[in-house]
Design a protein around this motif. Structure first.
Motif: not given
Ligand code: MET
Ligand SMILES: [Zn+2]
Length: 329
Positions: A22-23, A139, A174
């Motif tokens: 997404f980011a 992480y 997540e």
């Molecule tokens: C660091 S994992 C990030 C997950 C988030 N849903 C994204 O895709 O930006």
């Protein structure tokens, strides 16, 4: 599996498609995410881009889209000078933007003569405590001695309540990096009696353990015991480890398995750049997606550095074997 997920997985031909980074895509559209709030900064500055990213993933064939709230936290917004009501409003907005995109896209596909899509589900994203700290512990899973499960529950409590009340179909925890946080989340879901089904996905850097070094098996035992958790899995993990992880999970859980790895590139925090994929090309993501389905995954997508074109390839690879029409561009 929760009814709503079971139905979607069935409709998708056995394996539903989750969206991609997404980011990553927000940045590709020109957003500046170099910010303590990361992609969630756009909830304040550029909500139209958030909706646009959701639309792009829906067009690519995503059956589940994940909201922009990964790094949206109440303390994070307060530190930005917002009021509590404003912070909670932005959390609700993240779910609202995803729902609006889903509803508009679904309406438009109903008008087309050849329906090739499912009505997508909206998952409200919740990142780990480490993602909020933005100090690398996301992480490493090392939160230090003073962080207890109770502290983690209190950190997650209000955001979870607000997001759950905003009408998502799912809650997506997540990149959870350690066992204590998994335990805290399961307890919190029970304490708050959250009715929206959840998924809890771990992150891993070696394919054998969580980022903290703790075993998947111990964490799965905790998740298996909760009816609030409908789906378990991994995300933002190098794709070359995923098939092995699914096989390992299969032996230790009956819950549906979701996998949405990153592109395999590695973030170099000091140089602030992505290091290239070492052992395979990006093109093979769709080939790997088929293997992940065969190994037992019920939901497959992508995380950081994957894009709508990755998801289009995954959707075509997984759905072309059922009665689906390919999504051409
Ligand atoms: C660091 S994992 C990030 C997950 C988030 N849903 C994204 O895709 O930006
Ligand atoms: Zn990621």
């Amino acid at each position: 599996m929760a009814g709503v997920v079971e139905e979607l997985v069935k409709k998708a031909g056995g394996c539903a498609v989750i969206d991609g980074g997404f980011a990553t895509q927000l940045e590709a559209l020109g957003a500046d995410i170099n910010d303590p709030l990361w992609s969630a900064a756009c909830l304040i500055t550029k909500p139209h881009l958030i909706k646009e990213v959701h639309m792009q993933y829906l067009e690519a064939g995503a059956d589940v889209i994940i909201s922009s709230s990964y790094q949206a936290t109440i303390p994070g917004f307060l530190a930005r000078g917002l009021l509590l009501e404003e912070a909670e409003g932005l959390l609700r907005t993240s779910v609202q933007l995803a729902r609006e995109a889903r509803d508009e896209f679904w309406k438009s596909t109903l008008r087309s003569s050849k329906p090739v899509y499912n009505r997508a589900l909206v998952a409200a994203s919740i990142g780990s405590y480490g993602a909020y700290l933005a100090d690398g512990s996301e992480y490493s899973g090392s939160y230090g001695d003073d962080v207890t499960a109770e502290k983690l529950k209190d950190f997650h409590r209000r955001r979870l309540q607000v997001l759950a009340s905003a009408g998502p179909d799912l809650i997506a925890f997540e990149a959870i990096p350690n066992k204590m946080e998994a335990q805290a989340l399961v307890e919190l879901l029970e304490e708050e009696d959250i009715q929206v089904p959840s998924w809890i996905c771990f992150s891993s850097v070696d394919g054998k353990h969580l980022c903290s070094g703790e075993s998947f098996g111990d964490c799965l035992q905790i998740l298996n015991a909760s009816e609030k958790v409908a789906i378990v899995g991994v995300n933002c993990t190098p794709p070359q480890f995923v098939e092995g992880i699914i096989r390992d999970f299969k032996k230790q859980t009956k819950k549906a398995i979701a996998v949405y790895p990153n592109s395999g590139e590695v973030w170099d925090g000091r140089a602030k750049r992505w290091l290239p994929v070492e052992c395979f090309g990006r093109k093979s993501f769709d080939v790997m997606a088929r293997r992940w389905q065969e190994a037992g995954a019920s939901l497959v997508g992508g995380c950081c550095r994957t894009t709508p074109s990755t998801i289009r390839a995954v959707s075509n690879a997984l759905k072309s074997r059922s009665s689906w029409v390919r999504v051409y561009y």
